[in-house]
Design a protein around this motif. Sequence first.
Motif, PDB file in Angstrom:
ATOM      1  N   ARG A   1      52.055  34.659  43.128  1.00 26.52           N
ATOM      2  CA  ARG A   1      51.055  35.716  42.960  1.00 26.52           C
ATOM      3  C   ARG A   1      49.900  35.521  43.930  1.00 26.52           C
ATOM      4  O   ARG A   1      48.721  35.600  43.559  1.00 26.52           O
ATOM      5  CB  ARG A   1      50.536  35.743  41.516  1.00 26.52           C
ATOM      6  CG  ARG A   1      51.642  35.917  40.485  1.00 26.52           C
ATOM      7  CD  ARG A   1      51.094  35.929  39.092  1.00 26.52           C
ATOM      8  NE  ARG A   1      52.158  36.043  38.095  1.00 26.52           N
ATOM      9  CZ  ARG A   1      51.956  36.081  36.786  1.00 26.52           C
ATOM     10  NH1 ARG A   1      50.729  36.041  36.312  1.00 26.52           N
ATOM     11  NH2 ARG A   1      52.962  36.184  35.952  1.00 26.52           N
ATOM     12  N   SER A   2      50.231  35.232  45.167  1.00 22.20           N
ATOM     13  CA  SER A   2      49.228  34.910  46.172  1.00 22.20           C
ATOM     14  C   SER A   2      48.469  36.160  46.597  1.00 22.20           C
ATOM     15  O   SER A   2      49.047  37.229  46.790  1.00 22.20           O
ATOM     16  CB  SER A   2      49.905  34.281  47.393  1.00 22.20           C
ATOM     17  OG  SER A   2      48.971  34.017  48.401  1.00 22.20           O
ATOM     18  N   ALA A   3      47.148  36.003  46.759  1.00 16.00           N
ATOM     19  CA  ALA A   3      46.314  37.137  47.146  1.00 16.00           C
ATOM     20  C   ALA A   3      46.388  37.419  48.641  1.00 16.00           C
ATOM     21  O   ALA A   3      46.092  38.520  49.080  1.00 16.00           O
ATOM     22  CB  ALA A   3      44.859  36.862  46.755  1.00 16.00           C
TER      23      ALA A   3
ATOM     24  N   ALA B   1      38.101  23.057  41.177  1.00 16.69           N
ATOM     25  CA  ALA B   1      38.589  22.342  39.987  1.00 16.69           C
ATOM     26  C   ALA B   1      40.051  22.668  39.719  1.00 16.69           C
ATOM     27  O   ALA B   1      40.855  21.770  39.421  1.00 16.69           O
ATOM     28  CB  ALA B   1      37.727  22.698  38.778  1.00 16.69           C
ATOM     29  N   LEU B   2      40.423  23.935  39.821  1.00 12.54           N
ATOM     30  CA  LEU B   2      41.808  24.329  39.559  1.00 12.54           C
ATOM     31  C   LEU B   2      42.752  23.771  40.619  1.00 12.54           C
ATOM     32  O   LEU B   2      43.862  23.330  40.310  1.00 12.54           O
ATOM     33  CB  LEU B   2      41.912  25.852  39.511  1.00 12.54           C
ATOM     34  CG  LEU B   2      41.264  26.528  38.300  1.00 12.54           C
ATOM     35  CD1 LEU B   2      41.225  28.040  38.483  1.00 12.54           C
ATOM     36  CD2 LEU B   2      42.015  26.170  37.022  1.00 12.54           C
ATOM     37  N   ALA B   3      42.316  23.771  41.880  1.00 14.45           N
ATOM     38  CA  ALA B   3      43.181  23.255  42.942  1.00 14.45           C
ATOM     39  C   ALA B   3      43.350  21.747  42.834  1.00 14.45           C
ATOM     40  O   ALA B   3      44.416  21.212  43.143  1.00 14.45           O
ATOM     41  CB  ALA B   3      42.603  23.623  44.308  1.00 14.45           C
ATOM     42  N   ARG B   4      42.311  21.064  42.395  1.00 16.94           N
ATOM     43  CA  ARG B   4      42.373  19.601  42.339  1.00 16.94           C
ATOM     44  C   ARG B   4      43.310  19.096  41.240  1.00 16.94           C
ATOM     45  O   ARG B   4      43.728  17.941  41.276  1.00 16.94           O
ATOM     46  CB  ARG B   4      40.974  19.029  42.113  1.00 16.94           C
ATOM     47  CG  ARG B   4      40.054  19.169  43.302  1.00 16.94           C
ATOM     48  CD  ARG B   4      38.703  18.549  43.001  1.00 16.94           C
ATOM     49  NE  ARG B   4      38.805  17.107  42.829  1.00 16.94           N
ATOM     50  CZ  ARG B   4      37.815  16.347  42.355  1.00 16.94           C
ATOM     51  NH1 ARG B   4      36.675  16.912  41.987  1.00 16.94           N
ATOM     52  NH2 ARG B   4      37.968  15.042  42.236  1.00 16.94           N
ATOM     53  N   THR B   5      43.606  19.922  40.267  1.00 19.78           N
ATOM     54  CA  THR B   5      44.525  19.476  39.225  1.00 19.78           C
ATOM     55  C   THR B   5      45.906  19.196  39.792  1.00 19.78           C
ATOM     56  O   THR B   5      46.653  18.362  39.272  1.00 19.78           O
ATOM     57  CB  THR B   5      44.663  20.525  38.118  1.00 19.78           C
ATOM     58  OG1 THR B   5      45.229  21.724  38.666  1.00 19.78           O
ATOM     59  CG2 THR B   5      43.309  20.841  37.501  1.00 19.78           C
TER      60      THR B   5
ATOM     61  N   THR C   1      45.332  33.425  37.942  1.00 16.55           N
ATOM     62  CA  THR C   1      43.898  33.192  37.844  1.00 16.55           C
ATOM     63  C   THR C   1      43.328  32.753  39.186  1.00 16.55           C
ATOM     64  O   THR C   1      42.289  33.247  39.638  1.00 16.55           O
ATOM     65  CB  THR C   1      43.618  32.110  36.778  1.00 16.55           C
ATOM     66  OG1 THR C   1      44.119  32.557  35.520  1.00 16.55           O
ATOM     67  CG2 THR C   1      42.141  31.823  36.664  1.00 16.55           C
ATOM     68  N   VAL C   2      44.001  31.822  39.841  1.00 16.92           N
ATOM     69  CA  VAL C   2      43.549  31.339  41.141  1.00 16.92           C
ATOM     70  C   VAL C   2      43.576  32.461  42.164  1.00 16.92           C
ATOM     71  O   VAL C   2      42.646  32.627  42.956  1.00 16.92           O
ATOM     72  CB  VAL C   2      44.434  30.162  41.608  1.00 16.92           C
ATOM     73  CG1 VAL C   2      44.084  29.750  43.024  1.00 16.92           C
ATOM     74  CG2 VAL C   2      44.272  28.988  40.659  1.00 16.92           C
ATOM     75  N   SER C   3      44.632  33.263  42.155  1.00 16.43           N
ATOM     76  CA  SER C   3      44.762  34.353  43.112  1.00 16.43           C
ATOM     77  C   SER C   3      43.629  35.366  42.953  1.00 16.43           C
ATOM     78  O   SER C   3      43.070  35.852  43.942  1.00 16.43           O
ATOM     79  CB  SER C   3      46.117  35.036  42.940  1.00 16.43           C
ATOM     80  OG  SER C   3      46.294  36.058  43.890  1.00 16.43           O
ATOM     81  N   ARG C   4      43.256  35.664  41.721  1.00 12.99           N
ATOM     82  CA  ARG C   4      42.148  36.591  41.494  1.00 12.99           C
ATOM     83  C   ARG C   4      40.828  35.993  41.985  1.00 12.99           C
ATOM     84  O   ARG C   4      39.968  36.713  42.508  1.00 12.99           O
ATOM     85  CB  ARG C   4      42.051  36.928  40.006  1.00 12.99           C
ATOM     86  CG  ARG C   4      43.211  37.780  39.482  1.00 12.99           C
ATOM     87  CD  ARG C   4      43.049  38.026  37.994  1.00 12.99           C
ATOM     88  NE  ARG C   4      41.811  38.739  37.714  1.00 12.99           N
ATOM     89  CZ  ARG C   4      41.082  38.588  36.605  1.00 12.99           C
ATOM     90  NH1 ARG C   4      41.494  37.738  35.673  1.00 12.99           N
ATOM     91  NH2 ARG C   4      39.981  39.274  36.429  1.00 12.99           N
ATOM     92  N   GLY C   5      40.661  34.687  41.816  1.00 11.69           N
ATOM     93  CA  GLY C   5      39.456  34.048  42.319  1.00 11.69           C
ATOM     94  C   GLY C   5      39.374  34.083  43.831  1.00 11.69           C
ATOM     95  O   GLY C   5      38.302  34.326  44.405  1.00 11.69           O
TER      96      GLY C   5
END
Length: 535
Positions: A177-179, A427-431, A439-443
Motif C-alpha cells: 500500500r505504498s504512497a 517510530a513505526l519504521a524503527r520497529t 497507516t505508514v503510507s497515509r503518513g
Amino acid sequence: MIATTDARRLYAELRALKGRAEARRRANGEASSQQEITKALDKPPYSIKFRSQSISSWIPEDQAKAQVPHDADVVWKLVRLLSRWANEEQPDERYWRNLVERAQPVRALRPRLTLPVDEYGDQEIPPPIVTRAFIFPQEVTYAIRSTSAEKKTSAPLAPMFALRSRLDFDIRRLLLRSAISLAHLEALVTESLQTYLTWQNLDGGWPSTPAATSNSWSTAQGVYLLNELNDGAYRSQVNDAVDWLLNHRNADGGWGLQPGVSDVTGVELAIFALSSYRDQRTQGVLATAARWLIDKQNSDDSGWAFVPRNTVSSVYCTAWGMISLHALATAASNPIYQKVYVERGKKFLIDALNKTWRDHGWGKFLGSPTEGMRTAHALNGLFAADARHSRIFKRSLRALRKEQLKDGGWGDDGGSNLEGTSWALVALARTGQFYFPRTVSRGIDFCLRSRDRTTGGWPERAGGPVQIWCTHHAILALSSYLNAFRPLYQAPLHRFFRWWLKGQLLRPLLTSKIQILTAILISLGIAVAIFRPGS
C-alpha cells in the motif's frame, strides 16, 4: 594525499607522538628506528605484522606526500607503543579511532544512474540515502534490480521482461500500500536535502528559518541528521556545525535556543549530536553537559521539564533526555547513564501513560489526554530504554495508529503537524515489523502534501512558512521509511510473499482482541456441544 582538516590533524599528532617517543628512547640510550617499531609490534601485547614503510608513507617529512592510514586497529596499536616509549599516560582509544575514521578521504557521491526500462520506468534516480545504525536498526544499500549489462546501456528491454518487471512492482506496491515509488521518493528527499544544506550559515550553524541567525537547536539537528545520512559527502558541513556548537556553549556548559540561556531541549539535542564525535575536544564538553542535564532530572517523578521555562516534567523533554543519554552511554562506554538515568526516565514514561483501553497513549504531561505527537516521542524514548519488545510498547504502537487523524498525519490538540507525523513515522519504521503499512503510507502521503514545492522545504502545518527544523524532521522520517522498505522491494518475490503472509495476515490473529474473540467462540462451541439435546 592529505586533503582534509582531520587528516592534517592525524598527521600532526602521529608525527609529534613519534618525535616524543624517539626523544625519550635516545635519552635512555635505546634504539628507536622504524625497524625497532616493527619488531616491537610483532610481539605481545600488539602481535601484528607491521611494515616499517607504513610509517614513512603516513608521516613523511613532506606533509603533502603523506598518505592517510585506513586501518584504525593498526594505528591504535602503533599509538599505544609510541605512547609507552614516550612514557606517557594511556592514550584515548576512542579519540584515535574516531580521528582515523574522520581523516579518510571524502567519498564522492555516486553519479546518477539512468534506468532503461525498470519497475520505475524511464527516469533518473539519485544516489541512495543510507541511514546509519546509530539510530536505525539496519544499514541498507540501494540496489537496482537489473544486470550489469543492462546498467551500461539505455536500450529498451524485451517486452516480456518489461511486463514481468512492471507486474512485480505493481504486486509489491499493492501489498505494501505504498504512497509513492521508492525512486520518486529518493529523488524528492535528495532535492530537499540539497536545499537544507544551502540554509547552513557561513558561521557553520543552522537557523530556525532561512536567512536567520544560527541557534543551537537547529545546528544540533543538522549535525545528527547529516551524520545519519551519507557520512562522507557532508563531512565538511558537519565539522563546521560541530565547531559552532563548541564555540557557542553557555557559561554553565549548556546550550539553549536563546543566547546565554541554557535549556533542557538545547542540551539534549547537543549531547545527542556530539556523542558520535566524542574525542579529546568534546569529551569534557559532553561530561559537563551530561551533569547539567542529570541535575535537571526531577527527583520526584524522574522526568525532565523544559527548564528554565517550566518545572513540570513533560513527555517530550523526558523522551529526548533518554535518547541523548543513551547515545552518550554508547559513545562513552559508560553504562551508568543507561542503567540509572535512562531507566528513571522510562519510569516516568510508564507512569505518564494513559492506561485506559480507549485512551492508551501519552499526552504532554502526566495525566494529559493522549496526543499522537507525544505518543510518538514517548515510543522513541522507549527505544532508548531497550523496551521495544515490552507489552506496553506494543500496545502503544496500536495507540499511535489510533491517533492518526483523517488527513493521515499526527499532531496535538491543534490538528496534524509535520513534527508529530515525522516522529510517528520514525517510530513505526524503527520497529522493523511494519505492523500497519496502510497507516505508514497515509503518513508519507501527508508529508508529501505538506511540502512546499517552491523551496523544497516543509512548514510546521500545511500552507505555513517553511521551517528548517520541520524540513529536518521530514528528511529524517522519509529517509528512515526508504531504508525500512527498500529490502522488501529488493527481496525475491517468493520471500516477499512469505513476509506478507506472516506479517500482515497471521500476525493480526495473535493480537489480544482476536485472542479474546477466539476464546469466546471456542467456549460457546464447547457449551453448545455439551448442552445440545441428545448429546
